[in-house]
Design a protein around this motif. Structure first.
Motif: not given
Length: 851
Positions: A106-107, A110-111, A114-117, A120, A173
């Motif tokens: 997840w880190e 998303t971090e 920088a995929i839009n949470k 997901l 996704y």
């Protein structure tokens, strides 16, 4: 983010979390004959979970090249299915488990990326409350974004018929409503394009046996796999794998050559996408040393390539084209996979040669198909499979052409025969466990055969089935098949125990002896392992000779003559190398002279271990498809040859005795194969040849100049054959004249005659004369032999179209049995019942009298 940056980004993320970065293994999976290709990132790590080998690390990360054909029919039609792909993965062996794997995944997504949470969602195995809780409580995902799925979706493995497996958690996704199938049930896990899975987090905690039982895994852990192309499509904001920078340059080049534009025609888009996919698979597989052929891995490559040629045909490309795409594929992947750049020319030549060969057989296949169209209104499954198997003619192409003629193809029959052929191919696998290992002592054993051939040791584990035993020794003197050299034989003895070692091979990091039980049973006590020294010596002679041959080929033909494969057994070997035409007699002589000169020089054969970098500095030749660690074994023969090799070798070349090439052939497009004999085997062959020559001398009554005697004999035979041919023509003219006179007298268009003493050539000559003189004739000439009738049927030019001889043969075969075939004006048959010849003559006479 560009794909090259994405690879580095992923590996760096896990390197910072104490993961060892492990290079991609070859597409040829070593030590696992249950797999044709490396199909997942975890393949090279399987023994680390099962505990069959010592752990070199507890955390690892890799970018693994993979090849699968399970989704072949969907490739190009969907946005996500591929044959070749790269898999990003992080792995834990008895170290971290579900929580760290989920949190880091997840880190990273998303971090770091920088995929839009909001895009997901995830799935977990239906009974995996632990993973569900981590996603819901630790990560904070709403319950509506966590789906529980069953075995079909969320229980992974094993790769093959046994091994590590466990529940998994997938990350999806959401591409948006426009990609949905429209069903109310559409949700993560749906087969449509809306929710592509981008990362699968597998938690290997079971070891599945071949019987299907799931036992606790010794080193439970984590095995994640993220589709590199799918992730790239998300980051590059493309709706499909085929829009990424991993495909776009290849697709653009195809479109430019075919003068087409993406998005204008769905079928054209599919064809171009499939071509781009298959080219990547071909380039990588050939780069790893797999050559298109009719067996196993090579068969899959040949199928992909010929599928590509068929699609080129659909795109109006008639000539060889696929090979022109190799530079583009290498340009994309060369920086990450240096072996592709090193082998670009060879890959190009192999694909070009294979294309040209298929285009040639394609024409033959079209000719055969036209013949079938003339005879029948349905193409049987057997005929479709014969076109596919013999001429490489894709069934899709058969169906396409047949549809144009309103002719049906028995697709079910074809699929049945294809399935039978696949089962035969699967049955060739060297060793797939049929029973369970009985573990007497933990460990994987070690090879001590370089130093010892007769040792006392113990059995660590064994597997008994069908009157044979597979076993693993604590210390094994038996060389396991590798590098082309066959596994060793010998015997294993213990108190009341006798085993004959039939073969030795690798399986999941273990040296397995395949044995036949002579007497007794296996216990935990000591045993004596003894290598068959005679066979070892003969194998060593052959193996050392392959190194001399390799160097001699490069010296004689050029540096392009690189080893592509070998098969080394006691006293003889096959050797495949890159070259694009047969060896001339002069080249064979030069190669043999060079090798035998080095043998007679009794050059020392040095074997030693060193680092891979040091070996490369020495100029050691590495064989593609082989996996090398940081420490490698080098075999150096004087100043003539130096190669990386773990095989069994001699102490000096003089022990080879003698070397002789006994055959050569094409192994595949652009690959030549030579077969050679050495040592005692070569002596036996020379002795056999000497005896044959002595016998021929006796037959021809000479002890010298045998060749001249043979030439004189051939000349006499030629003169006699010519005289016989002239006599046959004279006889034919006489017999034909009498038969024509009879036809004239009887005012008949039909004639028959029994000729028990005449040859087939004479009867054919008679038929030709009658056909020329009597253009509306139908005739049969026959002879009786061993209670069967053999016959020749002929039809004059005026009746060929109405009553072709090929049809008449089938008609009369129904009357008195047997069968035959030929051409419309003349056909031959045999096997008929002599008692029914009168019925045949009556049938033909009535047919002729109707004209």
């Amino acid at each position: 983010m560009k794909s090259a940056e994405l690879r580095k980004c992923f590996l760096n993320f896990f390197k910072e979390r104490d993961h060892t970065i492990v290079p991609s293994m070859s597409l040829i999976p070593r030590d696992d004959p249950s797999l044709l290709f490396t199909s997942a990132g975890m393949v090279q790590f399987k023994p680390l979970w099962t505990g069959t080998m010592a752990l070199p690390y507890r955390r690892a990360a890799s970018v693994q090249k993979c090849l699968r054909t399970t989704d072949l029919d969907n490739v190009g039609k969907t946005r996500r299915h591929l044959t070749f792909f790269e898999m990003l993965g992080n792995f834990s062996f008895g170290d971290y488990f579900k929580e760290e794997a989920i949190v880091w995944a997840w880190e990273y997504l998303t971090e770091v990326l920088a995929i839009n949470k909001a895009k997901l969602s995830v799935s977990v195995y239906e009974d995996d409350d632990e993973a569900y809780s981590i996603w819901h409580k630790k990560i904070g995902l709403g319950k509506d974004l966590i789906v529980r799925l069953g075995d079909d979706h969320n229980f992974w493995g094993p790769a093959g018929n046994s091994g590590p497996c466990g529940p998994c958690s997938e990350i999806f996704y959401d591409l948006g409503q426009e990609f949905s199938c429209g069903k109310k049930s559409c949700a993560p896990g749906c087969d449509c394009d809306r929710f592509p899975e981008i990362w699968n987090l597998v938690f290997p905690q079971f070891n599945q046996t071949v019987s299907g039982e799931r036992l606790p895994l010794k080193n439970r852990g984590v095995d994640t796999g993220m589709g590199f192309e799918r992730l790239a499509s998300v980051l590059q904001k493309k709706n499909s794998n085929f829009g990424t920078d991993l495909f776009a340059p290849i697709i653009d080049e195809i479109a430019e050559h075919t003068k087409t534009k993406s998005g204008t025609d769905p079928q054209t888009d599919i064809a171009i996408n499939v071509l781009a996919d298959h080219m990547r698979a071909l380039v990588f597989a050939i780069g790893d040393g797999i050559i298109p052929s009719n067996e196993e891995r090579g068969y899959v490559l040949r199928r992909l390539l010929r599928r590509g040629v068929r699609l080129c045909r659909n795109l109006k490309i008639k000539d060889s084209f696929l090979y022109k795409l190799v530079p583009r594929v290498v340009q994309i992947y060369g920086p990450a996979y240096h072996e592709l750049a090193d082998r670009r020319e060879e890959i190009t030549l192999v694909i070009k040669s294979e294309e040209e060969r298929f285009l040639s057989t394609l024409e033959k296949g079209l000719t055969q198909l036209e013949e079938l169209f003339k005879k029948q209104k349905t193409i049987s499954g057997e005929d479709a499979f014969r076109l596919y198997d013999t001429y490489g003619f894709p069934v899709e192409l058969t169906q396409e052409i047949a549809k144009e003629r309103n002719i049906k193809v028995d697709e079910e029959g074809f699929i049945r025969m294809l399935g039978e052929a696949r089962e035969i191919s699967k049955a060739k696998a060297k060793f797939i466990p049929k029973g369970e290992w009985k573990v007497l002592k933990e460990g994987v054993g070690s090879f001590v055969g370089y130093e010892s051939t007769d040792i006392e040791t113990k059995v660590l584990r064994y597997n008994e089935h069908d009157h044979t035993i597979e076993l693993v020794l604590a210390e094994s003197p038996f060389y396991a098949e590798a590098g082309g050299q066959v596994g060793e034989q010998g015997q294993i003895e213990g108190p009341g125990l006798k085993l004959k070692v039939i073969d030795t091979y690798w399986y999941q990091g273990m040296i397995v002896c395949h044995c036949k039980l002579t007497s007794g049973k296996i216990t935990s006590g000591s045993v004596r392992a003894i290598v068959d020294l005679h066979k070892r010596k003969e194998s060593a002679r052959a193996h050392t000779a392959t190194h001399l041959l390799h160097a001699a080929l490069r010296k004689t033909l050029g540096e392009h003559a690189r080893q592509e494969g070998s098969f080394v057994e006691p006293g003889r070997f096959r050797f495949d190398f890159t070259h694009f035409k047969p060896l001339s007699d002069d080249e064979v002589n030069a190669i043999e002279d060079t090798v035998n000169e080095k043998i007679l020089s009794a050059m020392p054969v040095d074997k030693f271990f060193t680092s891979l970098d040091e070996a490369k500095k020495m100029g050691a030749v590495a064989i593609f498809g082989e996996k090398y660690g940081e420490r490698v074994r080098v075999v150096r023969i004087g100043d003539f040859s130096i190669e990386l090799c773990g095989g069994i070798h001699l102490e000096n070349t003089g022990e080879i005795g003698l070397f002789k090439i006994v055959g050569q052939e094409s192994a595949a497009a652009g690959i030549r194969r030579v077969e050679a004999i050495v040592g005692l085997h070569s002596f036996e062959e020379f002795r056999k040849s000497y005896v044959q020559i002595q016998e021929l001398n006796g037959i021809f009554g000479t002890d010298k100049d045998l060749l001249q005697k043979v030439r004189d004999f051939q000349r006499r035979m030629h003169d006699l054959e010519k005289a016989n041919h002239d006599n046959c023509l004279r006889i034919a003219r006489v017999e034909a004249a009498e038969m024509l006179a009879r036809m004239k007298k009887e005012r008949s268009h039909f004639v028959s005659q029994q000729f028990d003493e005449y040859s087939g050539d004479t009867m054919r000559a008679i038929a030709d004369i009658i056909r020329e003189k009597k253009k509306g004739a139908i005739g049969i000439l026959y002879q009786e032999s061993r209670s069967k009738v053999n016959y020749l049927l002929f039809v004059g030019p005026e009746l060929v179209e109405k009553h072709p001889a090929t049809k008449l043969v089938k008609d009369i075969s129904k009357i008195f049995g047997g069968g035959g075939g030929g051409r419309p004006h003349l056909a031959e048959g045999g096997g008929g019942d002599p008692k029914k010849i009168k019925k045949v003559l009556t049938f033909l006479k009535e047919l002729a009298s109707g004209e």
